[in-house]
Design a protein around this motif. Sequence first.
Motif, PDB file in Angstrom:
ATOM      1  N   TYR A  85       1.775  -8.450 -19.559  1.00  0.00           N
ATOM      2  CA  TYR A  85       3.012  -8.213 -18.807  1.00  0.00           C
ATOM      3  C   TYR A  85       2.759  -7.966 -17.320  1.00  0.00           C
ATOM      4  CZ  TYR A  85       5.486  -7.763 -23.272  1.00  0.00           C
ATOM      5  OH  TYR A  85       6.038  -8.010 -24.499  1.00  0.00           O
ATOM      6  N   ASP A  86       1.569  -8.273 -16.833  1.00  0.00           N
ATOM      7  CA  ASP A  86       1.287  -8.062 -15.415  1.00  0.00           C
ATOM      8  C   ASP A  86       2.203  -8.895 -14.530  1.00  0.00           C
ATOM      9  OD1 ASP A  86      -0.650  -6.288 -16.070  1.00  0.00           O
ATOM     10  OD2 ASP A  86      -2.359  -7.519 -15.452  1.00  0.00           O
ATOM     11  N   LYS A  87       2.608 -10.047 -15.021  1.00  0.00           N
ATOM     12  CA  LYS A  87       3.459 -10.927 -14.221  1.00  0.00           C
ATOM     13  C   LYS A  87       4.868 -10.367 -14.040  1.00  0.00           C
ATOM     14  CE  LYS A  87       4.752 -13.693 -18.267  1.00  0.00           C
ATOM     15  NZ  LYS A  87       4.752 -15.047 -18.857  1.00  0.00           N
ATOM     16  N   TRP A  88       5.193  -9.292 -14.760  1.00  0.00           N
ATOM     17  CA  TRP A  88       6.504  -8.657 -14.639  1.00  0.00           C
ATOM     18  C   TRP A  88       6.460  -7.415 -13.764  1.00  0.00           C
ATOM     19  CZ3 TRP A  88      10.513 -11.337 -16.681  1.00  0.00           C
ATOM     20  CH2 TRP A  88      10.223 -12.270 -17.676  1.00  0.00           C
ATOM     21  N   MET A  89       5.339  -7.143 -13.137  1.00  0.00           N
ATOM     22  CA  MET A  89       5.194  -5.940 -12.311  1.00  0.00           C
ATOM     23  C   MET A  89       4.733  -6.315 -10.914  1.00  0.00           C
ATOM     24  SD  MET A  89       3.157  -3.465 -14.950  1.00  0.00           S
ATOM     25  CE  MET A  89       2.909  -4.187 -16.562  1.00  0.00           C
ATOM     26  N   MET A  90       5.211  -5.568  -9.916  1.00  0.00           N
ATOM     27  CA  MET A  90       4.728  -5.770  -8.560  1.00  0.00           C
ATOM     28  C   MET A  90       3.342  -5.157  -8.403  1.00  0.00           C
ATOM     29  SD  MET A  90       5.034  -7.005  -5.576  1.00  0.00           S
ATOM     30  CE  MET A  90       6.744  -7.552  -5.473  1.00  0.00           C
ATOM     31  N   VAL A  91       3.162  -3.951  -8.937  1.00  0.00           N
ATOM     32  CA  VAL A  91       1.865  -3.272  -8.884  1.00  0.00           C
ATOM     33  C   VAL A  91       1.343  -3.166 -10.310  1.00  0.00           C
ATOM     34  CG1 VAL A  91       0.619  -1.208  -8.166  1.00  0.00           C
ATOM     35  CG2 VAL A  91       2.631  -1.954  -6.873  1.00  0.00           C
ATOM     36  N   THR A  92       0.283  -3.893 -10.606  1.00  0.00           N
ATOM     37  CA  THR A  92      -0.230  -3.936 -11.969  1.00  0.00           C
ATOM     38  C   THR A  92      -1.314  -2.902 -12.227  1.00  0.00           C
ATOM     39  OG1 THR A  92      -1.859  -5.621 -11.329  1.00  0.00           O
ATOM     40  CG2 THR A  92       0.270  -6.394 -12.140  1.00  0.00           C
ATOM     41  N   SER A  93      -1.856  -2.290 -11.181  1.00  0.00           N
ATOM     42  CA  SER A  93      -2.932  -1.323 -11.337  1.00  0.00           C
ATOM     43  C   SER A  93      -2.421  -0.028 -11.957  1.00  0.00           C
ATOM     44  CB  SER A  93      -3.569  -1.015  -9.980  1.00  0.00           C
ATOM     45  OG  SER A  93      -4.548  -0.009 -10.107  1.00  0.00           O
ATOM     46  N   ARG A  94      -3.300   0.647 -12.722  1.00  0.00           N
ATOM     47  CA  ARG A  94      -2.963   1.923 -13.342  1.00  0.00           C
ATOM     48  C   ARG A  94      -3.660   3.082 -12.631  1.00  0.00           C
ATOM     49  NH1 ARG A  94      -3.273   0.336 -19.799  1.00  0.00           N
ATOM     50  NH2 ARG A  94      -2.650  -1.820 -19.575  1.00  0.00           N
ATOM     51  N   LYS A  95      -4.104   2.847 -11.414  1.00  0.00           N
ATOM     52  CA  LYS A  95      -4.803   3.871 -10.644  1.00  0.00           C
ATOM     53  C   LYS A  95      -3.809   4.845 -10.006  1.00  0.00           C
ATOM     54  CE  LYS A  95      -8.715   1.743 -11.403  1.00  0.00           C
ATOM     55  NZ  LYS A  95      -9.757   2.301 -12.282  1.00  0.00           N
ATOM     56  N   TRP A  96      -4.348   5.984  -9.516  1.00  0.00           N
ATOM     57  CA  TRP A  96      -3.504   7.021  -8.922  1.00  0.00           C
ATOM     58  C   TRP A  96      -2.834   6.548  -7.644  1.00  0.00           C
ATOM     59  CZ3 TRP A  96      -4.754   8.334  -3.970  1.00  0.00           C
ATOM     60  CH2 TRP A  96      -6.030   7.983  -3.528  1.00  0.00           C
ATOM     61  N   TRP A  97      -3.460   5.622  -6.923  1.00  0.00           N
ATOM     62  CA  TRP A  97      -2.905   5.190  -5.638  1.00  0.00           C
ATOM     63  C   TRP A  97      -1.687   4.280  -5.779  1.00  0.00           C
ATOM     64  CZ3 TRP A  97      -2.865   0.008  -5.587  1.00  0.00           C
ATOM     65  CH2 TRP A  97      -3.854  -0.676  -6.305  1.00  0.00           C
ATOM     66  N   SER A  98      -1.377   3.857  -7.006  1.00  0.00           N
ATOM     67  CA  SER A  98      -0.214   2.980  -7.190  1.00  0.00           C
ATOM     68  C   SER A  98       1.085   3.672  -6.796  1.00  0.00           C
ATOM     69  CB  SER A  98      -0.138   2.504  -8.647  1.00  0.00           C
ATOM     70  OG  SER A  98      -0.053   3.609  -9.537  1.00  0.00           O
ATOM     71  N   PHE A  99       1.094   5.032  -6.809  1.00  0.00           N
ATOM     72  CA  PHE A  99       2.267   5.772  -6.323  1.00  0.00           C
ATOM     73  C   PHE A  99       2.605   5.378  -4.890  1.00  0.00           C
ATOM     74  CE2 PHE A  99       1.448   9.013  -9.662  1.00  0.00           C
ATOM     75  CZ  PHE A  99       2.735   9.114 -10.154  1.00  0.00           C
ATOM     76  N   PHE A 100       1.585   5.269  -4.068  1.00  0.00           N
ATOM     77  CA  PHE A 100       1.782   5.037  -2.644  1.00  0.00           C
ATOM     78  C   PHE A 100       2.180   3.596  -2.329  1.00  0.00           C
ATOM     79  CE2 PHE A 100      -1.228   8.546  -3.115  1.00  0.00           C
ATOM     80  CZ  PHE A 100      -0.558   9.531  -2.403  1.00  0.00           C
ATOM     81  N   VAL A 101       2.181   2.763  -3.339  1.00  0.00           N
ATOM     82  CA  VAL A 101       2.686   1.397  -3.186  1.00  0.00           C
ATOM     83  C   VAL A 101       4.068   1.272  -3.815  1.00  0.00           C
ATOM     84  CG1 VAL A 101       2.243  -1.043  -3.652  1.00  0.00           C
ATOM     85  CG2 VAL A 101       0.333   0.506  -3.195  1.00  0.00           C
ATOM     86  N   ASN A 102       4.243   1.866  -4.990  1.00  0.00           N
ATOM     87  CA  ASN A 102       5.518   1.747  -5.702  1.00  0.00           C
ATOM     88  C   ASN A 102       6.663   2.470  -4.989  1.00  0.00           C
ATOM     89  OD1 ASN A 102       5.113   0.095  -8.027  1.00  0.00           O
ATOM     90  ND2 ASN A 102       3.871   1.712  -8.933  1.00  0.00           N
ATOM     91  N   ILE A 103       6.367   3.603  -4.341  1.00  0.00           N
ATOM     92  CA  ILE A 103       7.451   4.335  -3.663  1.00  0.00           C
ATOM     93  C   ILE A 103       7.976   3.559  -2.453  1.00  0.00           C
ATOM     94  CG2 ILE A 103       7.985   6.424  -2.351  1.00  0.00           C
ATOM     95  CD1 ILE A 103       6.221   7.983  -4.299  1.00  0.00           C
ATOM     96  N   PRO A 104       7.127   3.060  -1.537  1.00  0.00           N
ATOM     97  CA  PRO A 104       7.661   2.221  -0.446  1.00  0.00           C
ATOM     98  C   PRO A 104       8.328   0.955  -0.964  1.00  0.00           C
ATOM     99  CG  PRO A 104       5.458   2.973   0.091  1.00  0.00           C
ATOM    100  CD  PRO A 104       5.693   3.332  -1.348  1.00  0.00           C
ATOM    101  N   TYR A 105       7.755   0.368  -2.015  1.00  0.00           N
ATOM    102  CA  TYR A 105       8.366  -0.832  -2.603  1.00  0.00           C
ATOM    103  C   TYR A 105       9.756  -0.522  -3.146  1.00  0.00           C
ATOM    104  CZ  TYR A 105       9.130  -4.639  -5.932  1.00  0.00           C
ATOM    105  OH  TYR A 105       9.674  -5.681  -6.641  1.00  0.00           O
ATOM    106  N   ALA A 106       9.895   0.625  -3.814  1.00  0.00           N
ATOM    107  CA  ALA A 106      11.212   1.039  -4.305  1.00  0.00           C
ATOM    108  C   ALA A 106      12.175   1.264  -3.146  1.00  0.00           C
ATOM    109  CB  ALA A 106      11.087   2.309  -5.143  1.00  0.00           C
ATOM    110  N   GLY A 107      11.655   1.777  -2.015  1.00  0.00           N
ATOM    111  CA  GLY A 107      12.495   1.953  -0.833  1.00  0.00           C
ATOM    112  C   GLY A 107      13.017   0.630  -0.307  1.00  0.00           C
ATOM    113  N   VAL A 108      12.181  -0.408  -0.322  1.00  0.00           N
ATOM    114  CA  VAL A 108      12.618  -1.746   0.109  1.00  0.00           C
ATOM    115  C   VAL A 108      13.698  -2.280  -0.824  1.00  0.00           C
ATOM    116  CG1 VAL A 108      11.872  -4.136   0.426  1.00  0.00           C
ATOM    117  CG2 VAL A 108      10.416  -2.270   1.226  1.00  0.00           C
ATOM    118  N   LEU A 109      13.488  -2.118  -2.128  1.00  0.00           N
ATOM    119  CA  LEU A 109      14.496  -2.570  -3.096  1.00  0.00           C
ATOM    120  C   LEU A 109      15.806  -1.816  -2.922  1.00  0.00           C
ATOM    121  CD1 LEU A 109      12.338  -2.896  -6.356  1.00  0.00           C
ATOM    122  CD2 LEU A 109      12.985  -4.693  -4.747  1.00  0.00           C
ATOM    123  N   LEU A 110      15.713  -0.508  -2.686  1.00  0.00           N
ATOM    124  CA  LEU A 110      16.921   0.302  -2.489  1.00  0.00           C
ATOM    125  C   LEU A 110      17.667  -0.160  -1.243  1.00  0.00           C
ATOM    126  CD1 LEU A 110      18.695   2.721  -3.271  1.00  0.00           C
ATOM    127  CD2 LEU A 110      17.151   4.172  -1.925  1.00  0.00           C
TER     128      LEU A 110
END
Length: 211
Positions: A120-145
């Motif tokens: 299901y990686d093709k259904w996610m913008m950030v596929t990594s399960r590392k701790w730093w994915s927070f710092f990518v998903n939050i700005p990305y969510a801001g763009v979507l919002l």
Amino acid sequence: MSKKSKKQQEINVTTAAENYYDLKIDAVDKLVNAKDAPQVSEAEIRKYTSKSKFHIPSWLKIVFIKFWFSGAICYFFLWGIGMYLGGLDLMVVIAIALGVSMDLLVNHTLHYFEPEKGAYDKWMMVTSRKWWSFFVNIPYAGVLLFCVVKTYEVINTILVGDVSTAENVALGVEPILFGLFFMGFDMLFITLKNTLIKIFRDAEKKVSGNK
């Protein structure tokens, strides 16, 4: 029929049964110990082990998960704390909530239900399960919002004119439509990402093939 004949028949039946099971055991051993047996993925195995006749497509389950969680954030945060916060402060809080939800809930749920790792990686913008994915998903969510907010503004401008001067808007924010808009933009950006990755990989293969 003599007793000797009956006893001989019983011996013959017993021998035939033993030979039959010996043959079956040998066949099983050959299958188990086969070295050149093809590798079969878990997804392929599930096709033959699933007992349910009614099957929901994976893409439908994935888009529903994305829609449901974003709609829930709208309900609990936009409606819940909208009376206490407003403007940019409210948007920042919602963007953080959406990013955390995307990282901890949506992506983890997709990873949990995927038939094999990376399916299901093709259904996610950030596929990594590392701790730093927070710092990518939050700005990305801001763009979507931001895209969702602008979509509401465009629709209301078309329907009632200038939103800043209008007394009432035609289309208010509510969880269902908000969730659909957010999920729609998410899938749009993910499709663009996958398309760019495919273009670069095809170009790389072409360059490697020409060498």
